[in-house]
Design a protein around this motif. Structure first.
Motif, PDB file in Angstrom:
ATOM      1  N   LYS A  46       0.859  -1.180   0.000  1.00  0.00           N
ATOM      2  CA  LYS A  46       0.000   0.000   0.000  1.00  0.00           C
ATOM      3  C   LYS A  46       0.895   1.229   0.000  1.00  0.00           C
ATOM      4  O   LYS A  46       1.501   1.576   1.015  1.00  0.00           O
ATOM      5  CB  LYS A  46      -0.920   0.011   1.217  1.00  0.00           C
ATOM      6  N   GLY A  47       1.001   1.863  -1.169  1.00  0.00           N
ATOM      7  CA  GLY A  47       1.826   3.059  -1.255  1.00  0.00           C
ATOM      8  C   GLY A  47       0.996   4.299  -1.033  1.00  0.00           C
ATOM      9  O   GLY A  47       1.359   5.183  -0.252  1.00  0.00           O
ATOM     10  N   CYS A  48      -0.117   4.407  -1.752  1.00  0.00           N
ATOM     11  CA  CYS A  48      -0.919   5.630  -1.706  1.00  0.00           C
ATOM     12  C   CYS A  48      -2.361   5.367  -1.298  1.00  0.00           C
ATOM     13  O   CYS A  48      -3.022   6.249  -0.777  1.00  0.00           O
ATOM     14  CB  CYS A  48      -0.891   6.301  -3.082  1.00  0.00           C
ATOM     15  N   ASP A  49      -2.866   4.158  -1.589  1.00  0.00           N
ATOM     16  CA  ASP A  49      -4.279   3.800  -1.340  1.00  0.00           C
ATOM     17  C   ASP A  49      -5.224   4.656  -2.167  1.00  0.00           C
ATOM     18  O   ASP A  49      -6.385   4.802  -1.818  1.00  0.00           O
ATOM     19  CB  ASP A  49      -4.612   3.918   0.158  1.00  0.00           C
ATOM     20  N   HIS A  50      -4.723   5.235  -3.239  1.00  0.00           N
ATOM     21  CA  HIS A  50      -5.553   6.113  -4.075  1.00  0.00           C
ATOM     22  C   HIS A  50      -5.395   5.824  -5.565  1.00  0.00           C
ATOM     23  O   HIS A  50      -5.703   6.683  -6.383  1.00  0.00           O
ATOM     24  CB  HIS A  50      -5.198   7.579  -3.828  1.00  0.00           C
ATOM     25  N   CYS A  53       0.025   4.898  -7.422  1.00  0.00           N
ATOM     26  CA  CYS A  53       1.437   4.465  -7.392  1.00  0.00           C
ATOM     27  C   CYS A  53       1.674   3.075  -7.974  1.00  0.00           C
ATOM     28  O   CYS A  53       2.785   2.761  -8.382  1.00  0.00           O
ATOM     29  CB  CYS A  53       1.971   4.507  -5.960  1.00  0.00           C
ATOM     30  N   GLY A  54       0.666   2.221  -7.980  1.00  0.00           N
ATOM     31  CA  GLY A  54       0.824   0.882  -8.548  1.00  0.00           C
ATOM     32  C   GLY A  54       1.460  -0.139  -7.618  1.00  0.00           C
ATOM     33  O   GLY A  54       1.625  -1.305  -8.005  1.00  0.00           O
ATOM     34  N   ALA A  55       1.822   0.255  -6.399  1.00  0.00           N
ATOM     35  CA  ALA A  55       2.480  -0.694  -5.488  1.00  0.00           C
ATOM     36  C   ALA A  55       1.573  -1.879  -5.139  1.00  0.00           C
ATOM     37  O   ALA A  55       2.047  -2.942  -4.750  1.00  0.00           O
ATOM     38  CB  ALA A  55       2.906   0.023  -4.206  1.00  0.00           C
TER      39      ALA A  55
HETATM   40  S1  FES Z   1      -1.580   1.697  -3.160  1.00  0.00           S
HETATM   41 FE1  FES Z   1      -0.993   3.148  -4.669  1.00  0.00          FE
HETATM   42  S2  FES Z   1      -2.146   2.562  -6.424  1.00  0.00           S
HETATM   43 FE2  FES Z   1      -2.852   1.249  -4.841  1.00  0.00          FE
END
Ligand code: FES
Ligand code: FES
Length: 175
Positions: A46-50, A53-55
């Motif tokens: 979970k990088g951004c939760d938005h 970021c694609g993580a």
């Molecule tokens: S956590 Fe960044 S796109 Fe899903």
């Protein structure tokens, strides 16, 4: 507590990394949180939760998707593959081998998402899907570095390992 509604629950069936699961879930939960918080599959990050970021990239019925934006309840019956399911037993996926050989990561936080995304991206290329940089015409897709960069632009790497990620993917595509 007065005024607070209990969560709405739903039953879902998911096949995750080859294992069938029957789960009772909160209808608000994302696939990313379901994997990480309830099934101990913490490879997807979970990088951004938005969705930026694609993580968290996973495969849903073979297509890449941001797990943070995918409501689990909307994918009842789906086949999910996360980074934990990319290898064949002890045999690493060709992309995993190429990432190691090309030193295509530093901290590794983005790497599970990069690998899942690249696996699906190569399948898209095999199926002839064009990208924004594919020349017009019906000559098929030549997987140039520009194509790889364009097709992987939903996966950010804060360490800036792109210079090694691109050749790693190119090698996996043309071993
Ligand atoms: S956590 Fe960044 S796109 Fe899903
Ligand atoms: S290797 Fe650190 S974010 Fe990509």
């Amino acid at each position: 507590m007065p005024g607070i509604e209990p969560p709405v629950l739903a039953e879902v069936r998911l096949r995750i990394n080859g294992i069938d699961h029957e789960l009772t879930i909160d209808t608000r939960i994302s696939l990313l949180d379901l994997l990480r918080e309830h099934l101990d599959l913490t490879g997807a990050k979970k990088g951004c939760d938005h969705g930026q970021c694609g993580a968290c990239t996973i495969l849903i019925d073979g297509r890449r998707a941001n797990g943070c934006l995918a409501l689990a309840v909307a994918h009842d019956g789906a086949e999910i593959v996360s980074i934990e399911g990319l290898a064949e037993g002890e045999e690493l996926h060709p992309l995993q081998r190429a990432f190691i050989e090309h030193d295509a990561f530093q901290c590794g936080y983005c790497t599970p998402g990069q690998l899942c995304s690249a696996a699906a991206m190569l399948a898209e290329v095999r199926e002839g899907w064009p990208s924004a940089v594919t020349p017009a015409g019906d000559g098929g897709v030549e997987l140039s570095d520009a194509e790889i960069r364009e097709r992987m632009n939903g996966n950010l790497c804060r360490c800036g390992a792109y210079a090694n990620i691109v050749p790693a993917i190119a090698e996996a595509a043309h071993p």
